[in-house]
Design a protein around this motif. Structure first.
Motif, PDB file in Angstrom:
ATOM      1  N   PRO A   1       0.814  -1.227   0.000  1.00  0.00           N
ATOM      2  CA  PRO A   1       0.000   0.000   0.000  1.00  0.00           C
ATOM      3  C   PRO A   1       0.841   1.268   0.000  1.00  0.00           C
ATOM      4  CG  PRO A   1      -0.911  -1.610   1.514  1.00  0.00           C
ATOM      5  CD  PRO A   1       0.396  -2.175   1.040  1.00  0.00           C
ATOM      6  N   ALA A   2       1.927   1.274   0.771  1.00  0.00           N
ATOM      7  CA  ALA A   2       2.770   2.474   0.822  1.00  0.00           C
ATOM      8  C   ALA A   2       3.414   2.741  -0.534  1.00  0.00           C
ATOM      9  CB  ALA A   2       3.840   2.312   1.899  1.00  0.00           C
ATOM     10  N   GLU A   3       3.892   1.689  -1.183  1.00  0.00           N
ATOM     11  CA  GLU A   3       4.513   1.872  -2.507  1.00  0.00           C
ATOM     12  C   GLU A   3       3.490   2.324  -3.530  1.00  0.00           C
ATOM     13  OE1 GLU A   3       6.677  -0.859  -5.963  1.00  0.00           O
ATOM     14  OE2 GLU A   3       6.321  -1.689  -3.961  1.00  0.00           O
ATOM     15  N   PHE A   4       2.296   1.740  -3.467  1.00  0.00           N
ATOM     16  CA  PHE A   4       1.256   2.098  -4.424  1.00  0.00           C
ATOM     17  C   PHE A   4       0.862   3.564  -4.270  1.00  0.00           C
ATOM     18  CE2 PHE A   4      -3.190   2.267  -5.881  1.00  0.00           C
ATOM     19  CZ  PHE A   4      -3.054   1.686  -7.133  1.00  0.00           C
ATOM     20  N   ARG A   5       0.675   4.027  -3.045  1.00  0.00           N
ATOM     21  CA  ARG A   5       0.243   5.395  -2.815  1.00  0.00           C
ATOM     22  C   ARG A   5       1.366   6.407  -2.990  1.00  0.00           C
ATOM     23  NH1 ARG A   5      -2.918   2.695   1.094  1.00  0.00           N
ATOM     24  NH2 ARG A   5      -1.335   2.972   2.712  1.00  0.00           N
ATOM     25  N   SER A   6       2.609   5.922  -3.053  1.00  0.00           N
ATOM     26  CA  SER A   6       3.724   6.844  -3.252  1.00  0.00           C
ATOM     27  C   SER A   6       3.850   7.294  -4.704  1.00  0.00           C
ATOM     28  CB  SER A   6       5.033   6.185  -2.799  1.00  0.00           C
ATOM     29  OG  SER A   6       5.362   5.091  -3.653  1.00  0.00           O
ATOM     30  N   ARG A   7       3.150   6.606  -5.610  1.00  0.00           N
ATOM     31  CA  ARG A   7       3.209   7.012  -7.015  1.00  0.00           C
ATOM     32  C   ARG A   7       2.500   8.357  -7.166  1.00  0.00           C
ATOM     33  NH1 ARG A   7       1.405   1.202  -9.665  1.00  0.00           N
ATOM     34  NH2 ARG A   7       3.100  -0.056  -8.747  1.00  0.00           N
ATOM     35  N   PRO A   8       3.123   9.307  -7.864  1.00  0.00           N
ATOM     36  CA  PRO A   8       2.577  10.668  -7.898  1.00  0.00           C
ATOM     37  C   PRO A   8       1.285  10.805  -8.691  1.00  0.00           C
ATOM     38  CG  PRO A   8       4.499  10.495  -9.322  1.00  0.00           C
ATOM     39  CD  PRO A   8       4.422   9.205  -8.573  1.00  0.00           C
TER      40      PRO A   8
END
Length: 219
Positions: free
Chosen positions: A11-18
């Motif tokens: 989830p953190a990696e997914f939401r880090s996408r701009p």
């Protein structure tokens, strides 16, 4: 498993996408693929094909049971034909049972991945498509019909069969054929109900995943 989208990123990696639009587009694509994998026309067709193969194989076994059920009164040619049908029936039953079990296991993995991708974000239009009301109704009604037919066949054949019109071989065949329909129908019912409940949880409240629903709340 093959032919399934890969597990999602964290989830953190997914939401880090701009670019959130790109994230939602990727999520929507994966959810559509997994939704078709669970309830699509292709999945329904395979479900019915394996059921037909199962019933065909058991029908051949039924011929073998009838041939050998005659006891010493059956001629060698009839017994040979019955043996051939029995072997052919087992050869048809084996892949049908295997593919049915394999389909159940693959559906479980697909449902788990659908949940994993769904909880990464919320997009009401995409989530609403997961309900697939027409396909869900098709699965539900067809599966219910299979269960009803299977139960009727199992009890009707046993109730109306006597020694003079088929005897034990016909009873065994009828109950086996009915059991195959009944179990297959239960599999379809479980699939339809589980998918409907999951879709309701996902679309019940945009942007929120209730802890009581069994789905984690996105940060």
């Amino acid at each position: 498993m093959s032919n399934l989208p890969p597990p999602p990123p964290s989830p953190a990696e997914f939401r880090s996408r701009p670019d959130r639009e790109a994230r939602l587009a990727e999520r929507a694509l994966v959810l559509d693929v997994l939704g078709r994998r669970l309830l699509g026309i292709g999945r329904l067709t395979l479900f019915l094909v394996w059921l037909l193969l199962l019933e065909f194989g058991w029908g051949l076994v039924g011929i073998a049971l009838a041939a050998f059920g005659g006891g010493g009164g059956a001629d060698p040619l009839t017994l040979l034909f019955g043996l051939f049908c029995g072997i052919a029936g087992i050869c048809a039953l084996t892949p049908a049972v295997w593919m049915t079990v394999r389909g159940v296991l693959r559906d479980r993995v697909a449902r788990e991945r659908l949940v994993q991708w769904a909880v990464l974000d919320s997009d009401p239009p995409t989530d609403a498509r997961l309900r697939a009301p027409v396909l869900s109704a098709c699965w539900l009604l067809l599966s219910f019909a299979l269960c009803a037919t299977g139960l009727w066949a199992s009890f009707a054949v046993a109730a109306h069969t006597t020694r003079d019109n088929g005897g034990y071989p016909l009873v065994v065949y009828g109950m086996g054929a009915g059991l195959g329909l009944w179990i297959t129908g239960l599999i379809g019912l479980a699939k339809a109900v589980a998918h409907y409940r999951l879709a309701i949880r996902l679309t019940g409240r945009p942007g929120v995943r209730s802890t009581s629903s069994g789905l984690p709340r996105p940060e």
